[in-house]
Design a protein around this motif. Structure first.
Motif, mmCIF file in Angstrom:
data_model
loop_
_atom_site.group_PDB
_atom_site.id
_atom_site.type_symbol
_atom_site.label_atom_id
_atom_site.label_comp_id
_atom_site.label_asym_id
_atom_site.label_seq_id
_atom_site.Cartn_x
_atom_site.Cartn_y
_atom_site.Cartn_z
ATOM 1 N N UNK A 88 0.799 -1.162 -0.127
ATOM 2 C CA UNK A 88 -0.106 -0.005 -0.040
ATOM 3 C C UNK A 88 0.920 1.286 -0.034
ATOM 4 N N UNK A 89 0.878 1.953 -1.085
ATOM 5 C CA UNK A 89 1.931 2.934 -1.381
ATOM 6 C C UNK A 89 1.020 4.344 -1.731
ATOM 7 N N UNK A 90 1.344 5.390 -0.998
ATOM 8 C CA UNK A 90 0.769 6.673 -1.244
ATOM 9 C C UNK A 90 2.006 7.404 -2.119
ATOM 10 N N UNK A 91 1.512 7.858 -3.286
ATOM 11 C CA UNK A 91 2.451 8.778 -4.130
ATOM 12 C C UNK A 91 1.917 10.170 -4.242
ATOM 13 N N UNK A 97 4.586 7.447 -9.767
ATOM 14 C CA UNK A 97 3.494 6.508 -10.610
ATOM 15 C C UNK A 97 4.048 5.855 -11.687
ATOM 16 N N UNK A 98 4.796 6.841 -12.488
ATOM 17 C CA UNK A 98 5.355 6.251 -13.694
ATOM 18 C C UNK A 98 6.469 5.027 -13.532
ATOM 19 N N UNK A 99 7.242 5.220 -12.453
ATOM 20 C CA UNK A 99 8.273 4.318 -12.199
ATOM 21 C C UNK A 99 7.625 2.870 -11.659
ATOM 22 N N UNK A 104 5.420 -2.485 -13.441
ATOM 23 C CA UNK A 104 4.118 -3.354 -13.476
ATOM 24 C C UNK A 104 3.522 -3.487 -11.938
ATOM 25 N N UNK A 105 4.003 -2.364 -11.399
ATOM 26 C CA UNK A 105 3.735 -2.817 -9.968
ATOM 27 C C UNK A 105 2.739 -1.451 -9.313
ATOM 28 N N UNK A 106 1.879 -0.925 -10.360
ATOM 29 C CA UNK A 106 0.753 -0.069 -10.042
ATOM 30 C C UNK A 106 -0.418 -0.467 -8.936
ATOM 31 N N UNK A 122 -4.665 3.030 -16.461
ATOM 32 C CA UNK A 122 -4.971 1.940 -15.500
ATOM 33 C C UNK A 122 -4.930 2.653 -14.139
ATOM 34 N N UNK A 123 -4.377 3.532 -13.797
ATOM 35 C CA UNK A 123 -4.273 4.072 -12.389
ATOM 36 C C UNK A 123 -5.477 5.071 -12.323
ATOM 37 N N UNK A 124 -5.884 5.970 -13.464
ATOM 38 C CA UNK A 124 -6.824 6.789 -13.353
ATOM 39 C C UNK A 124 -8.158 5.943 -13.283
#
Length: 374
Positions: A88-91, A97-99, A104-106, A122-124
């Motif tokens: 669980x990562x807050x960016x 996000x791009x990294x 393939x870890x979004x 995918x993130x959106x």
């Protein structure tokens, strides 16, 4: 919004891992046995379970890649322990996000700022579905939402020592705050090499290192292609706000792109790594015979002229050799140049090469840049 990289989000938090009584004079990594080849502000020995991040104002933070459960076994209060398996990562920044997307870890992303800026579809979609929480804006984090999210780690950045403050709540709740300082790097490969740092955070260093090596290889191949040219067209960069032109310094990553793509940057002799404020008269004088202008914030000559009437005096404006970086901009204004482009300098240098030496890439279609339309 047009300068997302310059106005990247910050969250002012004081790290529990930071020993405030310890200061160093390092502004970059001084060691030679470093797994980071291009990045100057991060250091880790081969095979080490720790990584040091350096800050331009003299501080450094050592992150130890062990379980939080082992923190009590350490006598070094300035070491930050965190889980490699952080799910669980807050960016705070789209560059993180791009990294994660490149690896393939979004699926690990649980919170983001300013969803409208995000280009990754995918993130959106996961934000729209509620799987990823909106934790505020890049300039004003919603602390209540962040605490409710309770992520394993928060990835952010810092722009001064003051950004280490006001983190009592997160400190007490043992939410590690990780500083990605890739924005300080003045080399395109130095910036993207921080993907190794992100990989280390989630226990995927080998994957990140492999990805970086492939990007590095492709970048250097394009650079080698450009090195064969005899003619180096003169290049103007940046743009004006009011009467001030914000010119990329001669040691900046933009200057590096231009040089590596076979261009002769007009401000190459400047020794700044960031932007330089220049008056329009200086720009006009220096660019009398400039072959191309890269970095327009507008996509049409009409809008350029409407933004600043003085633009029409520039030689590249007259010859219609002006290029912008907004080809991949979403409906809400988010520009993928500052997101996906950040981790793919091998693609950006091709755009530069296509602009400066189109004869070397006759069939290539630019990805992030495009010619300003008449």
């Amino acid at each position: 919004m047009k300068r997302i990289a310059l106005f990247a989000a910050i969250i002012s938090l004081f790290l529990s891992c930071k020993n405030s009584s310890v200061e160093t004079t390092h502004q970059s990594s001084p060691q030679t046995d470093n797994i980071f080849k291009y990045a100057k502000n991060v250091y880790s020995q081969p095979g080490s379970n720790s990584v040091t991040v350096y800050f331009s104002w003299g501080d450094s933070i050592v992150y130890c890649l062990d379980s939080l459960a082992n923190a009590s076994n350490s006598s070094s209060s300035h070491l930050q322990y965190f889980l490699q398996s952080a799910n669980s990562i807050a960016t705070i920044s789209t560059t993180d996000i791009a990294m994660l997307a490149e690896m393939n870890e979004t699926e690990r992303i649980s919170g983001v700022c300013d969803p409208f800026r995000i280009s990754n579809n995918s993130v959106r979609k996961r934000v729209e579905q509620g799987h990823i929480k909106n934790i505020g804006t890049s300039m004003e984090i919603n602390m209540e939402s962040l605490l409710a999210l309770n992520p394993d780690i928060v990835i952010t950045s810092a722009y001064s020592k003051a950004d280490f403050q006001n983190n009592d709540i997160l400190e007490k709740l043992n939410i590690p705050v990780i500083y990605n300082m890739g924005w300080q790097e003045n080399s395109p490969l130095g910036k993207v090499e921080w993907i190794k740092f992100i990989g280390m955070l989630i226990g995927e260093y080998e994957k990140a290192d492999s990805i970086f090596s492939e990007i590095e290889k492709k970048y250097l191949e394009t650079k080698a292609l450009a090195s064969s040219v005899k003619n180096r067209p003169s290049v103007l960069a940046g743009s004006a706000y009011n009467e001030i032109w914000y010119m990329p310094g001669g040691q900046s990553y933009v200057a590096t792109f231009i040089a590596d793509a076979g261009g002769d940057y007009l401000w190459k002799d400047d020794d700044n790594t960031g932007s330089v404020m220049v008056n329009f008269e200086q720009v006009l004088q220096a660019s009398q015979n400039a072959d191309v202008w890269i970095g327009s914030d507008e996509t049409t000559f009409e809008s350029l002229a409407a933004t600043n009437k003085n633009y029409a005096l520039l030689h590249p404006f007259k010859t219609k050799d002006v290029f912008h970086r907004a080809k991949r901009t979403n409906a809400e204004g988010g520009n993928d140049y500052w997101e996906y482009g950040y981790v793919r300098p091998d693609l950006i240098i091709k755009d530069y090469l296509k602009i400066i030496h189109p004869e070397l890439l006759p069939d290539y279609e630019m990805i992030f840049m495009d010619k300003v339309r008449e």
